[in-house]
Each structure stands twice: as structure tokens, then as C-alpha cells.
Design a protein around this motif. Sequence first.
Motif, mmCIF file in Angstrom:
data_model
loop_
_atom_site.group_PDB
_atom_site.id
_atom_site.type_symbol
_atom_site.label_atom_id
_atom_site.label_comp_id
_atom_site.label_asym_id
_atom_site.label_seq_id
_atom_site.Cartn_x
_atom_site.Cartn_y
_atom_site.Cartn_z
ATOM 1 N N GLY A 1 0.799 -1.117 0.149
ATOM 2 C CA GLY A 1 -0.012 0.142 -0.172
ATOM 3 C C GLY A 1 0.621 1.243 0.244
ATOM 4 O O GLY A 1 0.351 2.502 0.094
ATOM 5 N N VAL A 2 2.014 0.904 0.118
ATOM 6 C CA VAL A 2 3.039 2.479 0.381
ATOM 7 C C VAL A 2 3.200 2.710 -1.378
ATOM 8 O O VAL A 2 3.558 2.158 -2.014
ATOM 9 C CB VAL A 2 4.316 2.088 0.794
ATOM 10 N N TRP A 3 3.164 4.209 -1.437
ATOM 11 C CA TRP A 3 3.660 4.580 -3.011
ATOM 12 C C TRP A 3 5.113 5.231 -2.896
ATOM 13 O O TRP A 3 5.519 5.641 -1.965
ATOM 14 C CB TRP A 3 2.800 5.756 -3.035
ATOM 15 N N ARG A 4 5.651 4.716 -3.764
ATOM 16 C CA ARG A 4 7.231 4.837 -3.934
ATOM 17 C C ARG A 4 7.637 5.526 -5.233
ATOM 18 O O ARG A 4 6.894 5.035 -6.355
ATOM 19 C CB ARG A 4 8.131 3.830 -3.698
ATOM 20 N N MET A 5 8.324 6.744 -5.308
ATOM 21 C CA MET A 5 8.769 7.411 -6.505
ATOM 22 C C MET A 5 9.574 6.414 -7.287
ATOM 23 O O MET A 5 10.416 5.572 -6.902
ATOM 24 C CB MET A 5 9.641 8.603 -5.935
ATOM 25 N N LEU A 6 9.170 6.413 -8.582
ATOM 26 C CA LEU A 6 10.097 5.477 -9.553
ATOM 27 C C LEU A 6 11.019 6.457 -10.090
ATOM 28 O O LEU A 6 12.044 6.259 -10.514
ATOM 29 C CB LEU A 6 8.788 5.013 -10.672
#
Length: 198
Positions: A162-167
Motif C-alpha cells: 500500500g505504500v507509494w514509492r517514487m519511480l
Amino acid sequence: MGTVTLGVSIAVPEPYGSLLQERRAGFGDPVAHCIPTHVTLLPPTEADDSALPSVEAHLTRVAAAGRPFPMRLSGTGTFRPLSPVVFVKVVEGVSACTQLQQRVRDAEGPLVRELQFPYHPHVTVAHGIADEAMDRAYEELSGFEAEWTCTSFALYEQGADGVWRMLREYAFGAGPKLPGVPNVPAQGTAVDAPATTC
């Protein structure tokens, strides 16, 4: 072929990003630490993982055509009762954000999609929590102010936790620094919170 959940947004930089993230957590919002504080350009969107190269090429072109612009946040607003959201208002940079999100979702690109609601740039500070906490967020951040020069946007992926990570971050094409508007550092990456909180 697998699928990925992608989002595109402008991160609210420091010191403002962490401050609003901590305030959101303090209001009891369980997803506060799942993504850096941001202004959405593309809401969560599913795509084939094989499409990532074309998505990145598309966003590179969008960024190359863009120029830095002033952003200013001031006060609070809400989408209630239509949607259980309290937000900090974008009062400068609205037209630039609107044009940018249109280019991100361009019909010729790989991220074309319809929006559930008309686009309204904002910074969410409470979502889907108790009404009393939503009221507190609305009141306590009513005097919030921030401004900076927006020089980029970023592509994010939501993990299985559920965690959003920068690509990847996409800097706008060369342009002069706007006079009188401070540049501030980018907010750090999201905290890797347990899946139960995201």
C-alpha cells in the motif's frame, strides 16, 4: 504480464511536505505515511508493467515541454459531503497544474483515462476519517501558507504493502528561476509503513 498501480504527482517540498504529513497522521489518517504530501496529476491508475517504458517516455516528453511555475498553498477546503476529504488549497499554480495533468492524460499517450470528478488541484490532509477529526483538520490548518517554485513532477508506484514509492522524477525543460519565489528541497520518500496502516 503483471499490472502495476501508477500515479503522477507534484511532491510538496520541505519543510512543508513533512509538516503536512505529520499533521495528517496526527488527525488519525491511517494512510498519512504511505505517500509524500502531494498535488495529484494522475490518480491511481492500473497499467501493464510492460507499459512502463512508454509511460516514462511519455512523461519525459511532457516534462520537456513544461516550464517551472510558482505554487502557493493557502488555507483549507473540503469536498464534503460529496467526498470525505479535507485539503489545503492551491491558490497559485492552478492553471499550470490543470494543463499539466491534461498533458499527462493526453489521448495520444499511455495514461489516458477519465476522472471520477472534475480536476481540482489540492493537497489532501484528511481522508475518510471521523467527522470530528475532519473538522479539526479543516480548522487547524486554515491558516496554513506555503510557496515554492515547482520545477518537476514524479511517477509513483503503489507497492503490495500500500505504500507509494517514487519511480522517477521529471524535471521541466530549462527555464529561468522565478524571481521572489523560494526553491525548497524535495520531501523525502514515503515511510515504509506496515500494510495494515496503508
